[in-house]
Scaffold this motif. Structure first.
Motif, short mmCIF file in Angstrom:
data_model
loop_
_atom_site.label_atom_id
_atom_site.label_comp_id
_atom_site.label_asym_id
_atom_site.label_seq_id
_atom_site.Cartn_x
_atom_site.Cartn_y
_atom_site.Cartn_z
N UNK A 6 0.81 -1.22 0.00
CA UNK A 6 0.00 0.00 0.00
C UNK A 6 0.85 1.27 0.00
N UNK A 7 0.30 2.29 -0.61
CA UNK A 7 0.95 3.59 -0.71
C UNK A 7 -0.01 4.64 -0.18
N UNK A 8 0.49 5.58 0.61
CA UNK A 8 -0.32 6.68 1.12
C UNK A 8 0.09 7.96 0.42
N UNK A 49 -5.05 13.28 -8.76
CA UNK A 49 -4.52 12.65 -9.97
C UNK A 49 -3.37 11.72 -9.61
N UNK A 50 -2.46 12.17 -8.75
CA UNK A 50 -1.32 11.33 -8.36
C UNK A 50 -1.79 10.03 -7.72
N UNK A 51 -2.81 10.11 -6.86
CA UNK A 51 -3.32 8.91 -6.21
C UNK A 51 -3.96 7.96 -7.21
N UNK A 60 -3.10 -0.84 -3.79
CA UNK A 60 -3.86 -0.24 -2.70
C UNK A 60 -3.29 1.15 -2.39
N UNK A 61 -4.13 2.17 -2.52
CA UNK A 61 -3.71 3.55 -2.31
C UNK A 61 -4.68 4.23 -1.35
N UNK A 134 5.08 3.25 1.86
CA UNK A 134 5.74 4.44 1.30
C UNK A 134 4.71 5.56 1.32
N UNK A 135 5.22 6.79 1.34
CA UNK A 135 4.35 7.97 1.38
C UNK A 135 4.75 8.91 0.26
#
Length: 467
Positions: A6-8, A49-51, A60-61, A134-135
């Motif tokens: 997952x990325x936040x 847009x980035x997400x 998973x974001x 990661x963020x």
């Protein structure tokens, strides 16, 4: 196989509007063009847009952002639903709306409206960041990064963080793995220092890395790629773009930052992450940038689905599913030369992916005779897949690629040289599903056979003492 980690994404969401049309006359009451509107679109911009880009392929974001009760916020929620998980901060005011008016694809004017102030983040924000692999901070100068700064500083020592800065935004928290200003931002942050050479940008990047206490600064340079600089003295690393991408660059920086952060979430080194970011940004621009309708036209991919990878048939299905154009070409590619590279680059520019149908070793021997191939099929695949213009390779064992084409069902089949479209043996098969055969220019005097003969003539016979 485990799914992507997952990325936040933390940052400011905007609502982007594109009003498209044609301008063929001036207004009678002012020297201004009259735009006859043909289409208008609305989609999330900025961190939204980035997400959404990071979530392509099923990653998973989680998006941490400030949203309010206004219609623009509701439009963003609707577009992002099912694509990313929203963790909202209250917004006092309205969401910013950026409206571009374009004539024949070229921007005429941009109108900015709205704006608000983010409130205090709650425990849901702290929990989301604590679970991140990661963020990505997508800072658009609207103070979301400021509101979450304390939480970001707390996770940075143990979590890779990419910070995409803004001249009017927050200073990156110390310890960021990468900060990704574009050339103009780097220039504004280090004014009056050097020019626009690679050396000047490398020096700016190193100074910014020292100023921000960041592990590295990747300055994005548009069609030149990205330049990685570190705070300590050392040689900067330039990652060039794999090909010249012609298209709308709007959103390319978001794509680069999202791809880079996603690569770090997967355990990549910063150098590897930047290479992925540059390649994905080039493809994003070639496909039409943020204005590409296919980004928002299709249903989001389920988070449990695996990305298509480099399997040719999966790539073709993935591109078709989001409304893209599948391009294919074929050949032996025994010794890759300038003629091949030019053809492949031109073919990739026609559509949204390029698949090479490659003769197997046995097929190539039947076609070219004894002594061929010079390189086995595994080596030829590896060389082709290393090219930025090639998305996947499909090997066929028959004398012609007719059978593999019937499975791929490309929209466009490309050949190079002096062929006539009507004489191509594949043309009849393409008609079965409405595909189109095209012929592209080919560099004269380049061929594998000529290269092999030239090498044989230049070879120096070994003397008795050399054996």
């Amino acid at each position: 196989m485990t799914g992507p980690k997952p990325l936040v994404v933390v940052g400011d969401v905007l609502l982007d509007e594109d009003i498209e049309g044609v301008a063929t006359r001036l207004s009678p009451d002012a020297p201004a063009p009259v735009v006859d509107v043909t289409r208008d679109r609305r989609h999330p911009g900025g961190a939204g847009l980035a997400a959404a880009l990071a979530a392509r392929g099923g990653r998973e974001v989680v998006l941490v952002t400030a949203l309010g009760d206004d219609s623009a916020s509701e439009a963003v929620r609707s577009e992002l639903r099912g694509r990313v998980r929203l963790v909202e901060i209250p917004l006092a005011g309205s969401l910013p709306v950026k409206t571009r008016v374009l004539a024949s694809g070229r921007p005429l004017v941009r109108i900015d409206r709205g704006g608000g102030t983010p409130g205090e983040p709650d425990e849901a924000v702290r929990d989301a960041l604590a679970q991140a692999h990661a963020v990505l901070v997508a800072d658009y100068g609207r103070r979301t990064a400021h509101a979450v700064r304390e939480h970001l500083a707390a996770v940075t020592p143990r979590t890779p963080l990419v910070w995409d800065p803004h001249p009017k935004g927050e200073v990156p928290v110390p310890g960021a793995r990468l900060v990704t200003p574009n050339a103009a931002e780097a220039l504004s942050l280090c004014p009056g220092e050097g020019g626009t050479s690679l050396r000047a940008y490398a020096e700016r990047g190193a100074r910014l890395a020292e100023r921000w206490h960041a592990a590295g600064v990747a300055v994005t340079l548009g069609e030149r790629g990205a330049l990685l600089a570190r705070p300590a003295s050392g040689t900067p690393m330039l990652v060039p773009a794999p090909y010249r991408a012609a298209g709308d660059p709007c959103g390319a920086g978001d794509c680069f930052a999202a791809a880079t952060a996603a690569a770090l979430a997967d355990g990549a080194l910063p150098e590897e992450a930047i290479q992925r970011g540059v390649a994905e940004a080039a493809a994003f621009v070639s496909e039409g940038g943020a204005g590409n309708p296919a980004l928002w036209r299709t249903e989001p991919v389920s988070p449990t689905a695996d990305p298509p990878g480099s399997d040719a048939f999966a790539v073709a299905e993935h591109v078709r599913a989001r409304g893209g154009t599948v391009v294919a070409t074929g050949g032996c590619f025994d010794l890759l030369h300038a003629g091949h590279v030019g053809l492949l680059e031109s073919a990739r520019g026609i559509g949204d992916c390029l698949i090479v149908c490659l003769n197997s070793d046995a097929s190539l021997t039947r076609l070219k005779g004894p002594g061929r191939p010079l390189n086995p099929v595994a080596d030829r695949i590896r060389v082709l897949e290393a090219l930025g213009s090639v998305d996947a390779v499909a090997v066929f064992d028959e004398d012609t690629p007719r059978e593999v084409l019937s499975r791929l069902r490309p929209d466009v089949w490309v050949k190079g040289g002096d062929y006539s479209v009507q004489d191509l043996p594949e043309a009849e098969a393409l008609r079965a599903w409405g595909g189109q055969a095209v012929v592209l220019p080919y560099l004269d005097g380049r061929s594998t056979t000529l290269l092999a003969r030239r090498a044989a003539r230049a070879a120096v016979p070994l003397g008795p003492s050399a054996s």
